[in-house]
Design a protein around this motif. Structure first.
Motif, PDB file in Angstrom:
ATOM      1  N   ARG A  79       1.692  -1.223  -2.242  1.00 54.64           N
ATOM      2  CA  ARG A  79       1.167  -0.597  -1.023  1.00 54.64           C
ATOM      3  C   ARG A  79       1.445  -1.474   0.196  1.00 54.64           C
ATOM      4  O   ARG A  79       1.857  -0.983   1.246  1.00 54.64           O
ATOM      5  CB  ARG A  79      -0.334  -0.331  -1.166  1.00 54.64           C
ATOM      6  CG  ARG A  79      -0.920   0.511  -0.062  1.00 54.64           C
ATOM      7  CD  ARG A  79      -2.377   0.865  -0.282  1.00 54.64           C
ATOM      8  NE  ARG A  79      -2.566   1.609  -1.515  1.00 54.64           N
ATOM      9  CZ  ARG A  79      -3.059   1.103  -2.644  1.00 54.64           C
ATOM     10  NH1 ARG A  79      -3.436  -0.150  -2.693  1.00 54.64           N
ATOM     11  NH2 ARG A  79      -3.187   1.839  -3.714  1.00 54.64           N
ATOM     12  N   CYS A  80       1.254  -2.784   0.044  1.00 54.71           N
ATOM     13  CA  CYS A  80       1.539  -3.705   1.154  1.00 54.71           C
ATOM     14  C   CYS A  80       3.014  -3.671   1.529  1.00 54.71           C
ATOM     15  O   CYS A  80       3.353  -3.661   2.720  1.00 54.71           O
ATOM     16  CB  CYS A  80       1.128  -5.130   0.782  1.00 54.71           C
ATOM     17  SG  CYS A  80      -0.645  -5.383   0.687  1.00 54.71           S
ATOM     18  N   LEU A  81       3.879  -3.661   0.533  1.00 60.27           N
ATOM     19  CA  LEU A  81       5.312  -3.583   0.814  1.00 60.27           C
ATOM     20  C   LEU A  81       5.668  -2.288   1.526  1.00 60.27           C
ATOM     21  O   LEU A  81       6.470  -2.289   2.463  1.00 60.27           O
ATOM     22  CB  LEU A  81       6.112  -3.717  -0.484  1.00 60.27           C
ATOM     23  CG  LEU A  81       6.085  -5.087  -1.142  1.00 60.27           C
ATOM     24  CD1 LEU A  81       6.789  -5.048  -2.498  1.00 60.27           C
ATOM     25  CD2 LEU A  81       6.728  -6.138  -0.246  1.00 60.27           C
ATOM     26  N   LEU A  82       5.069  -1.185   1.105  1.00 57.02           N
ATOM     27  CA  LEU A  82       5.328   0.093   1.772  1.00 57.02           C
ATOM     28  C   LEU A  82       4.864   0.055   3.221  1.00 57.02           C
ATOM     29  O   LEU A  82       5.554   0.546   4.111  1.00 57.02           O
ATOM     30  CB  LEU A  82       4.635   1.234   1.019  1.00 57.02           C
ATOM     31  CG  LEU A  82       5.244   1.604  -0.346  1.00 57.02           C
ATOM     32  CD1 LEU A  82       4.333   2.558  -1.095  1.00 57.02           C
ATOM     33  CD2 LEU A  82       6.645   2.175  -0.183  1.00 57.02           C
ATOM     34  N   VAL A  83       3.694  -0.548   3.462  1.00 54.81           N
ATOM     35  CA  VAL A  83       3.185  -0.656   4.841  1.00 54.81           C
ATOM     36  C   VAL A  83       4.112  -1.525   5.675  1.00 54.81           C
ATOM     37  O   VAL A  83       4.475  -1.174   6.805  1.00 54.81           O
ATOM     38  CB  VAL A  83       1.741  -1.214   4.851  1.00 54.81           C
ATOM     39  CG1 VAL A  83       1.325  -1.638   6.255  1.00 54.81           C
ATOM     40  CG2 VAL A  83       0.767  -0.195   4.298  1.00 54.81           C
ATOM     41  N   LEU A  84       4.509  -2.671   5.132  1.00 52.57           N
ATOM     42  CA  LEU A  84       5.356  -3.597   5.887  1.00 52.57           C
ATOM     43  C   LEU A  84       6.738  -3.015   6.180  1.00 52.57           C
ATOM     44  O   LEU A  84       7.371  -3.381   7.171  1.00 52.57           O
ATOM     45  CB  LEU A  84       5.470  -4.932   5.147  1.00 52.57           C
ATOM     46  CG  LEU A  84       4.172  -5.732   5.068  1.00 52.57           C
ATOM     47  CD1 LEU A  84       4.335  -6.931   4.154  1.00 52.57           C
ATOM     48  CD2 LEU A  84       3.700  -6.147   6.451  1.00 52.57           C
ATOM     49  N   CYS A  85       7.170  -2.088   5.336  1.00 56.50           N
ATOM     50  CA  CYS A  85       8.466  -1.427   5.566  1.00 56.50           C
ATOM     51  C   CYS A  85       8.307  -0.107   6.318  1.00 56.50           C
ATOM     52  O   CYS A  85       9.284   0.615   6.516  1.00 56.50           O
ATOM     53  CB  CYS A  85       9.161  -1.179   4.237  1.00 56.50           C
ATOM     54  SG  CYS A  85       9.648  -2.702   3.405  1.00 56.50           S
TER      55      CYS A  85
END
Length: 183
Positions: A163-169
């Motif tokens: 989820r964090c990776l999706l937000v950061l991207c």
């Protein structure tokens, strides 16, 4: 299929597992209260005790806290220092969650898993039961939650990392919505 949709599907599946398991485990709180009531009534009204029933409250309490930890993590219910976290935007929160998961959650969960393994295996090898006469003969099942809890936390930690990776991207949001999972 893009890697973002694969990550999103994994996050949704892991979130759904945590949600499902947490909702099932939460019913133990009701059973725990009812069982405690039965123990009190049996003891003080009928002067009768039952060690297995009393121990079942301890088992349920352990299951709620150990097996409900991933559900609590999914719903952002664990303690953090909000003085720094709260004013941040979604990307700032994602960075903090990413760091916290990688530096704290996953290493601690892996440590608990590794350090508990022999302890639980020994209990299973002996088919360990209660030390009390008339107690529950399945203590090894209770001790197994020392393995299940870190596994479930690692699974939810992986969902949080995704989820964090999706937000950061720029492809997601931090808080999961239950509508996405059909819940």
């Amino acid at each position: 299929m893009s890697s973002f949709s694969s990550i999103n599907r994994l996050v949704q599946w892991l979130d759904c597992f945590s949600e499902w398991s947490g909702r099932i485990i939460s019913w133990l709180t009701l059973f725990m209260v009812l069982t405690t009531f039965v123990v009190v009534v049996m003891r003080y009204l009928f002067n009768v005790g039952n060690i297995a029933v009393q121990e079942s409250v301890i088992y349920m309490h352990s299951f709620v806290f150990l097996l409900g930890a991933a559900y609590t993590l999914k719903h952002d219910g664990h303690v953090r220092v909000d003085i720094f976290y709260r004013p941040l935007g979604e990307r700032g929160k994602a960075w903090i969650n990413l760091f916290g998961t990688l530096a704290l959650l996953l290493p601690v969960s892996i440590f608990i898993l590794v350090i508990s393994w022999d302890y639980v295996a020994t209990s299973w090898g002996q088919m360990e039961g209660s030390q009390e006469a008339g107690g529950i003969p399945y203590r090894y099942l209770l001790k197994s939650t020392l393995i299940l809890m870190p596994v479930m936390m690692i699974m939810q930690g992986i969902a949080d990392l995704g989820r964090c990776l999706l937000v950061l991207c720029g492809h997601g949001h931090l808080l999961p919505s239950d509508e996405e999972h059909g819940l």
